[in-house]
Scaffold this motif. Structure first.
Motif, PDB file in Angstrom:
ATOM      1  N   VAL A 493       9.264   8.673  -4.920  1.00 33.57           N
ATOM      2  CA  VAL A 493       8.296   7.861  -4.173  1.00 33.57           C
ATOM      3  C   VAL A 493       7.219   8.769  -3.572  1.00 33.57           C
ATOM      4  O   VAL A 493       6.014   8.510  -3.700  1.00 33.57           O
ATOM      5  N   ILE A 505       4.860   1.574   0.433  1.00 30.87           N
ATOM      6  CA  ILE A 505       6.187   1.636  -0.203  1.00 30.87           C
ATOM      7  C   ILE A 505       6.926   0.352   0.162  1.00 30.87           C
ATOM      8  O   ILE A 505       7.027   0.005   1.344  1.00 30.87           O
ATOM      9  N   CYS A 509      13.040   0.892  -2.798  1.00 28.50           N
ATOM     10  CA  CYS A 509      12.697   2.321  -2.767  1.00 28.50           C
ATOM     11  C   CYS A 509      12.234   2.735  -1.370  1.00 28.50           C
ATOM     12  O   CYS A 509      12.105   3.919  -1.076  1.00 28.50           O
TER      13      CYS A 509
END
Ligand SMILES: Cc1cc2nc3c(=O)[nH]c(=O)nc-3n(C[C@H](O)[C@H](O)[C@H](O)COP(=O)(O)O)c2cc1C
Ligand code: SF4
Length: 529
Positions: A493, A505, A509
């Motif tokens: 990420v 984000i 994740c």
């Protein structure tokens, strides 16, 4: 009010785990009857078009109606007529307050489904007793306060949709006033069929409308495939206890209706947005961003959108999740977002694409702890096992008894496997909200032998070597399923985010969570761009 505020009054004297309940004196019953009239009048004055008097689910009128809970010896106890007297007086008071042309619905039970309540025949008698006082019956069942019954009053996914309709149909045979059914209904075709076949005159919906308030209008305009299905996950109830608010796994605006009323705001500046990952978070973000007028590209590593909705929706009782996946995919298609499949978003890809905004929704990875024997050929990761149960031998041992392991056990058992669950915690599925858990646990108990407080020591060719209470033994299995959780791929990420100035984000994740988190983050992040 009669008595001190700290006293609890009920139908009859009773010692409960939280204290003593005293039998209501007649004086208090009359006070409550009057309050029903006052409340109904208030509803009318506030502009409501009808009122409902609730006489089901184990609540006060239902307790009076119960031949077991009602132990009174006065005119409110004994015969069914006496036990129904309180309800009948309240209905009369409501009618007096609202007048003859204001509809009164009474929610009654079609079957209390417990020895402490009314059976189907007694429910019919109640309906007949109050028929001249109401305009509409709504027929529910079960008991709100009994955790095992909760999943029937609010049917879970282990019951077919419309499981309680037969109870409305039964009442309808005996009364001439309109009868409504309720419980786990959200398919317009099924609802039409209920009405067409005369099982009920009206279909009422609760969670289906929490999940998609536009259900009726979509049904009317032949857009059933765009109805967001209720997953029957009970997250809507979870917050009512602590926050007195309602949220929904699939409807991010639930609980935020005031803000949502204004609609989705158009983007101030149209941006080129790249979304990495086509699971529920990525899809929801793509739909909302496109609606706002952004130029959206949704890139997905695999050959299809949906992400973990596929394994989560694989089991026989997960049609709701499969429908959610189809609905989101259709919406993405209609949204105008460009979809690129079989495309892993790497830092190089981001650099070359050069988006104004990057949304990272690449999901999580299954945990593969360094347990001795993990490399053995009979070890199958949970996602693989859920998608391909044909890979499993007859006897299956699941390492990990969280929601994934517990639900997988039910699915595998349904496929004919003999299932064991190995869980370190004292109980299985401990992280699940209590409302769903009440209905889930009996299914897990039917499907699997659960070894709790049990530690996996090693995977061996014969199964799994474990330790419980200081004793070491082998749980025999032909296949060992690893359902020990998920982990967010933070390094991957970070590497993607490092390529752009504006990034977000979302989903697993960011923090491994549930569908509710993914959809919420997808929606609300899309409003920030
Ligand atoms: C968030 C929420 C709160 C509810 N609160 C009540 C309640 O206070 N009393 C009650 O009898 N039923 C309550 N219900 C149950 C519904 O009225 C309905 O009977 C039940 O959810 C089954 O219908 P459904 O499958 O369409 O959701 C509630 C349902 C939801 C979703
Ligand atoms: S939270 Fe779950 S059960 Fe409640 S309405 Fe939404 S999808 Fe249905």
């Amino acid at each position: 009010t009669v008595g001190a505020k700290t006293e609890a009054w009920g139908v009859s004297d009773e010692d409960t785990p939280v204290g003593h309940v005293k039998e209501m004196p007649r004086e208090l019953i009359l006070e409550i009857v009057k309050s029903y009239g006052d409340a109904a009048k208030l509803c009318q004055e506030c502009g409501f078009d009808m009122v409902q008097v609730h006489a089901a689910h184990g609540w006060l009128f239902s307790q009076f109606l119960s031949p077991v809970e009602n132990k009174r010896t006065d005119e409110f106890g004994g015969s069914l007529e006496n036990r129904a007297r309180f309800l009948m007086m309240a209905l009369d008071e409501v009618r007096k307050a609202v007048g003859p042309r204001f509809p009164i619905e009474c929610r009654i039970s079609g079957d209390d489904l417990t020895d402490a309540g009314l059976d189907m025949d007694a429910c019919v008698e109640v309906a007949k007793l109050i028929e001249d006082k109401v305009d509409l019956f709504q027929v529910s069942c079960g008991n709100h306060e009994d955790p095992a019954m909760f999943c029937r009053t609010h049917p879970n996914a282990f019951f077919p949709r419309g499981v309680n309709v037969y109870l409305a149909a039964n009442i309808k045979k005996h009364v001439s006033k309109p009868v409504a059914c309720v419980g786990s209904l959200n398919d317009p075709a099924q609802m039409e069929e209920i009405l067409r076949t005369g099982q009920a005159d009206i279909v009422e919906i609760a969670r289906g409308l929490v999940a998609d308030p536009y259900l009726p209008s979509k049904a009317l305009h032949d857009r059933a495939d765009d109805i967001t299905p209720c997953l029957r996950c009970y997250e809507c109830f979870a917050d009512t206890v602590t926050k007195e608010s309602v949220k929904c796994s699939v409807n991010p605006t639930m609980g935020q209706q005031l803000d949502a009323k204004a609609g989705i705001p158009a983007a101030k500046q149209r941006k080129r947005v790249l979304i990495a990952g086509g699971g529920p978070a990525g899809m929801e973000a793509a739909i909302t961003l496109a609606q706002r007028g952004h130029e959206v590209t949704l890139a997905e590593k695999s050959g299809k959108l949906g992400g973990n909705l596929h394994p989560a929706g694989a089991a026989f009782f997960k049609e709701d999740i499969r429908k959610l996946c189809r609905t989101l995919k259709n919406r993405v298609k209609r949204s105008g977002a460009a979809v690129v499949l079989n495309t892993e978003v790497t830092p190089e890809y981001v650099r070359e694409f050069d988006p104004d905004t990057l949304i990272v929704a690449i999901g999580s990875n299954e945990l593969r702890p360094p347990i001795k024997g993990m490399e053995l050929p009979h070890v199958v990761m949970a996602i693989d096992a859920e998608l391909h149960p044909e890979k499993l031998g007859k006897r299956v041992a699941i390492m990990g008894g969280g929601l994934v392991g517990g639900e997988a056990a039910i699915g595998f058992h349904h496929e004919g496997h003999e299932v064991s669950i190995i869980e370190m915690k004292p109980e299985v599925a401990m992280e699940v909200n209590s409302f769903y858990r009440g209905g889930l646990m009996p299914q897990i108990e039917k499907a699997a032998v659960s070894y709790v407080n049990t530690k996996v020591l090693e995977i061996v060719p014969e199964g799994v070597k474990v330790e419980k209470d200081g004793e070491t033994f082998v749980i025999e299995a032909d296949s060992v399923v690893c359902a020990l959780g998920f982990r967010a791929p933070y390094a991957a990420v970070d590497a993607l985010c490092a390529e752009v100035d504006e990034s977000y984000i979302i989903g697993d994740c960011r923090n491994v969570g549930q569908i509710h988190h993914a959809i919420n983050q997808g929606y609300y992040t899309a409003l920030l761009v």
